[in-house]
Design a protein around this motif. Structure first.
Motif, PDB file in Angstrom:
ATOM      1  N   LEU A   1     -17.419 -28.890  14.999  1.00 23.13           N
ATOM      2  CA  LEU A   1     -17.730 -29.450  16.309  1.00 23.13           C
ATOM      3  C   LEU A   1     -16.443 -29.856  17.033  1.00 23.13           C
ATOM      4  CD1 LEU A   1     -20.340 -30.110  17.747  1.00 23.13           C
ATOM      5  CD2 LEU A   1     -20.414 -32.280  16.522  1.00 23.13           C
ATOM      6  N   ILE A   2     -15.579 -30.562  16.320  1.00 19.58           N
ATOM      7  CA  ILE A   2     -14.344 -31.063  16.905  1.00 19.58           C
ATOM      8  C   ILE A   2     -13.395 -29.898  17.210  1.00 19.58           C
ATOM      9  CG2 ILE A   2     -12.360 -32.586  16.503  1.00 19.58           C
ATOM     10  CD1 ILE A   2     -15.183 -33.980  16.840  1.00 19.58           C
ATOM     11  N   GLU A   3     -13.277 -28.948  16.249  1.00 18.98           N
ATOM     12  CA  GLU A   3     -12.397 -27.798  16.482  1.00 18.98           C
ATOM     13  C   GLU A   3     -12.906 -26.941  17.640  1.00 18.98           C
ATOM     14  OE1 GLU A   3      -9.537 -27.683  15.425  1.00 18.98           O
ATOM     15  OE2 GLU A   3      -9.748 -29.203  13.872  1.00 18.98           O
ATOM     16  N   SER A   4     -14.230 -26.772  17.716  1.00 17.40           N
ATOM     17  CA  SER A   4     -14.806 -25.947  18.787  1.00 17.40           C
ATOM     18  C   SER A   4     -14.657 -26.624  20.143  1.00 17.40           C
ATOM     19  CB  SER A   4     -16.285 -25.670  18.519  1.00 17.40           C
ATOM     20  OG  SER A   4     -16.453 -25.154  17.228  1.00 17.40           O
ATOM     21  N   LEU A   5     -14.830 -27.951  20.168  1.00 14.80           N
ATOM     22  CA  LEU A   5     -14.653 -28.675  21.427  1.00 14.80           C
ATOM     23  C   LEU A   5     -13.197 -28.588  21.885  1.00 14.80           C
ATOM     24  CD1 LEU A   5     -16.888 -31.812  20.736  1.00 14.80           C
ATOM     25  CD2 LEU A   5     -17.250 -30.148  22.565  1.00 14.80           C
ATOM     26  N   ALA A   6     -12.271 -28.698  20.934  1.00  9.43           N
ATOM     27  CA  ALA A   6     -10.844 -28.592  21.280  1.00  9.43           C
ATOM     28  C   ALA A   6     -10.534 -27.188  21.781  1.00  9.43           C
ATOM     29  CB  ALA A   6      -9.979 -28.934  20.071  1.00  9.43           C
ATOM     30  N   ASN A   7     -11.036 -26.200  21.063  1.00 10.98           N
ATOM     31  CA  ASN A   7     -10.737 -24.819  21.452  1.00 10.98           C
ATOM     32  C   ASN A   7     -11.394 -24.449  22.776  1.00 10.98           C
ATOM     33  OD1 ASN A   7      -9.001 -22.995  20.025  1.00 10.98           O
ATOM     34  ND2 ASN A   7     -10.667 -21.518  20.146  1.00 10.98           N
ATOM     35  N   TYR A   8     -12.628 -24.934  22.980  1.00 14.50           N
ATOM     36  CA  TYR A   8     -13.291 -24.583  24.231  1.00 14.50           C
ATOM     37  C   TYR A   8     -12.649 -25.318  25.415  1.00 14.50           C
ATOM     38  CZ  TYR A   8     -16.680 -22.497  27.268  1.00 14.50           C
ATOM     39  OH  TYR A   8     -17.233 -21.730  28.263  1.00 14.50           O
ATOM     40  N   SER A   9     -12.172 -26.529  25.177  1.00 17.33           N
ATOM     41  CA  SER A   9     -11.439 -27.239  26.236  1.00 17.33           C
ATOM     42  C   SER A   9     -10.198 -26.453  26.626  1.00 17.33           C
ATOM     43  CB  SER A   9     -11.045 -28.637  25.762  1.00 17.33           C
ATOM     44  OG  SER A   9     -12.195 -29.385  25.448  1.00 17.33           O
ATOM     45  N   ALA A  10      -9.520 -25.875  25.623  1.00 15.18           N
ATOM     46  CA  ALA A  10      -8.345 -25.044  25.896  1.00 15.18           C
ATOM     47  C   ALA A  10      -8.741 -23.827  26.725  1.00 15.18           C
ATOM     48  CB  ALA A  10      -7.698 -24.609  24.590  1.00 15.18           C
ATOM     49  N   LEU A  11      -9.907 -23.270  26.396  1.00 15.59           N
ATOM     50  CA  LEU A  11     -10.383 -22.089  27.119  1.00 15.59           C
ATOM     51  C   LEU A  11     -10.744 -22.432  28.569  1.00 15.59           C
ATOM     52  CD1 LEU A  11     -10.511 -19.332  25.825  1.00 15.59           C
ATOM     53  CD2 LEU A  11     -12.965 -19.600  25.550  1.00 15.59           C
ATOM     54  N   LEU A  12     -11.276 -23.643  28.769  1.00 18.70           N
ATOM     55  CA  LEU A  12     -11.607 -24.080  30.136  1.00 18.70           C
ATOM     56  C   LEU A  12     -10.346 -24.186  30.989  1.00 18.70           C
ATOM     57  CD1 LEU A  12     -14.314 -26.841  29.473  1.00 18.70           C
ATOM     58  CD2 LEU A  12     -14.688 -24.628  30.577  1.00 18.70           C
ATOM     59  N   LEU A  13      -9.245 -24.562  30.344  1.00 14.08           N
ATOM     60  CA  LEU A  13      -7.973 -24.661  31.067  1.00 14.08           C
ATOM     61  C   LEU A  13      -7.457 -23.256  31.416  1.00 14.08           C
ATOM     62  CD1 LEU A  13      -6.315 -27.144  31.909  1.00 14.08           C
ATOM     63  CD2 LEU A  13      -4.726 -26.557  30.071  1.00 14.08           C
ATOM     64  N   ILE A  14      -7.636 -22.330  30.492  1.00 14.48           N
ATOM     65  CA  ILE A  14      -7.263 -20.932  30.767  1.00 14.48           C
ATOM     66  C   ILE A  14      -8.083 -20.399  31.941  1.00 14.48           C
ATOM     67  CG2 ILE A  14      -7.427 -18.568  29.855  1.00 14.48           C
ATOM     68  CD1 ILE A  14      -6.563 -19.629  27.161  1.00 14.48           C
ATOM     69  N   GLU A  15      -9.374 -20.760  31.940  1.00 11.89           N
ATOM     70  CA  GLU A  15     -10.250 -20.312  33.034  1.00 11.89           C
ATOM     71  C   GLU A  15      -9.769 -20.853  34.377  1.00 11.89           C
ATOM     72  OE1 GLU A  15     -14.548 -20.300  32.342  1.00 11.89           O
ATOM     73  OE2 GLU A  15     -14.781 -21.383  34.228  1.00 11.89           O
ATOM     74  N   LYS A  16      -9.356 -22.105  34.378  1.00 10.77           N
ATOM     75  CA  LYS A  16      -8.870 -22.746  35.594  1.00 10.77           C
ATOM     76  C   LYS A  16      -7.594 -22.055  36.085  1.00 10.77           C
ATOM     77  CE  LYS A  16      -8.205 -27.501  37.192  1.00 10.77           C
ATOM     78  NZ  LYS A  16      -7.934 -28.867  36.699  1.00 10.77           N
ATOM     79  N   ASN A  17      -6.701 -21.703  35.145  1.00 10.73           N
ATOM     80  CA  ASN A  17      -5.409 -21.134  35.521  1.00 10.73           C
ATOM     81  C   ASN A  17      -5.440 -19.631  35.739  1.00 10.73           C
ATOM     82  OD1 ASN A  17      -4.269 -23.678  35.366  1.00 10.73           O
ATOM     83  ND2 ASN A  17      -3.695 -23.430  33.222  1.00 10.73           N
ATOM     84  N   LYS A  18      -6.244 -18.937  34.943  1.00 12.15           N
ATOM     85  CA  LYS A  18      -6.195 -17.468  34.979  1.00 12.15           C
ATOM     86  C   LYS A  18      -7.504 -16.797  35.368  1.00 12.15           C
ATOM     87  CE  LYS A  18      -2.530 -17.095  31.507  1.00 12.15           C
ATOM     88  NZ  LYS A  18      -2.283 -16.728  30.099  1.00 12.15           N
ATOM     89  N   GLY A  19      -8.579 -17.575  35.487  1.00 10.78           N
ATOM     90  CA  GLY A  19      -9.849 -16.998  35.896  1.00 10.78           C
ATOM     91  C   GLY A  19     -10.757 -16.647  34.726  1.00 10.78           C
ATOM     92  N   SER A  20     -12.025 -16.372  35.056  1.00 10.60           N
ATOM     93  CA  SER A  20     -13.028 -16.180  34.006  1.00 10.60           C
ATOM     94  C   SER A  20     -12.837 -14.869  33.237  1.00 10.60           C
ATOM     95  CB  SER A  20     -14.438 -16.256  34.600  1.00 10.60           C
ATOM     96  OG  SER A  20     -14.601 -15.259  35.568  1.00 10.60           O
ATOM     97  N   LYS A  21     -12.172 -13.879  33.853  1.00 13.01           N
ATOM     98  CA  LYS A  21     -11.918 -12.614  33.142  1.00 13.01           C
ATOM     99  C   LYS A  21     -11.045 -12.854  31.914  1.00 13.01           C
ATOM    100  CE  LYS A  21     -13.529  -8.969  35.638  1.00 13.01           C
ATOM    101  NZ  LYS A  21     -13.466  -9.119  37.103  1.00 13.01           N
ATOM    102  N   ALA A  22     -10.084 -13.772  32.061  1.00 15.01           N
ATOM    103  CA  ALA A  22      -9.185 -14.086  30.939  1.00 15.01           C
ATOM    104  C   ALA A  22      -9.974 -14.715  29.790  1.00 15.01           C
ATOM    105  CB  ALA A  22      -8.074 -15.024  31.407  1.00 15.01           C
ATOM    106  N   VAL A  23     -10.960 -15.547  30.136  1.00 18.33           N
ATOM    107  CA  VAL A  23     -11.813 -16.180  29.125  1.00 18.33           C
ATOM    108  C   VAL A  23     -12.671 -15.121  28.431  1.00 18.33           C
ATOM    109  CG1 VAL A  23     -13.767 -17.758  28.806  1.00 18.33           C
ATOM    110  CG2 VAL A  23     -11.847 -18.415  30.267  1.00 18.33           C
TER     111      VAL A  23
END
Ligand SMILES: [Zn+2]
Length: 244
Positions: free
Chosen positions: A26-48
């Motif tokens: 749960l904790i690792e997935s929340l951390a990893n998905y938070s990182a992915l949300l930042l990628i989405e913000k910076n690079k867009g949903s295609k990058a995700v």
């Protein structure tokens, strides 16, 4: 990705902590998905989508005995996933399937509700442990009330407490102003019932319908406003493969 993941641990892992080893995902997935949300913000949903596609390929990778890495065991097995048969199963299942679980949950709840859920966990479980069931119960309060599986029990049975990545097939035809068809699945146990996203597209709009799979092909009928409507599966929103 790794750096952002570690930064995300400022919240997930340092402040919100797992109740037991079964809840570490749960904790690792929340951390990893938070990182992915930042990628989405910076690079867009295609990058995700590209990251998630890579994860899916890892999960589906075949081991020497022909089984997939994902089938090594449920994500809640935690460190017990480390077996000689699939030495990297623990990592791939914990981080990569876990990230998919968060992504699917977000799609089920909607962006706004999902972000509210993250804030809610942070506020309620500040410096206190959270279990997988507590997470499910809290997430369920953000599920659309009249949606199928509003308790998220089936979602957790399949994706969290179980294993399997379905190969899903959608067939349909237009009858009058209705898309009539079936949805079927392969490669999973008979009791695997997933809600899969089907997008109905017309020139004017796109609407997502969540359709349940089952051991037998499941029929569906969706009313549409125009004969030019078509339906497509959304494999970027659900951990599945598709076949024609
Ligand atoms: Zn971590």
């Amino acid at each position: 990705m790794l750096e952002v993941h570690e930064v995300a641990h400022q919240w997930w892992g340092n402040v919100v902590i797992p109740a037991g080893y079964q809840d570490e995902w749960l904790i690792e997935s929340l951390a990893n998905y938070s990182a992915l949300l930042l990628i989405e913000k910076n690079k867009g949903s295609k990058a995700v989508d590209a990251v998630l596609e890579g994860y899916k390929n890892h999960l589906l990778r075949k081991q020497a005995d022909g089984s997939t890495i994902e089938s090594a065991g449920p994500i809640t097995w935690g460190y017990r996933l480390q077996s000689s048969l699939a030495p990297n199963a623990w990592h791939v299942v914990t981080y990569e399937k876990g990230t998919w679980i968060m992504h699917m949950l977000r799609r089920r709840l909607g962006d706004e509700k999902f972000l509210s859920l993250l804030r809610d966990i942070y506020n309620r479980y500040r410096f206190s442990p959270i279990s997988t069931e507590q997470f499910r119960e809290l997430a369920a309060t953000y599920a659309p009330p009249k949606s199928p599986d509003a308790s998220l029990k089936a979602f957790f049975e399949n994706w969290v407490y179980g294993t399997g990545i379905p190969q899903v097939k959608l067939t349909y035809s237009l009858r009058g102003l209705k898309l009539v068809g079936t949805i079927s699945q392969r490669n999973v146990a008979d009791d695997f019932i997933a809600l899969v996203p089907v997008e109905v597209q017309t020139a004017r709009q796109k609407t997502v319908h969540w359709l349940a799979t089952g051991s037998e092909p499941v029929p569906f009928a969706i009313p549409v406003k125009t004969a030019l409507a078509k339906a497509v599966l959304l494999p970027s929103d659900c951990l599945m493969t598709t076949s024609r």
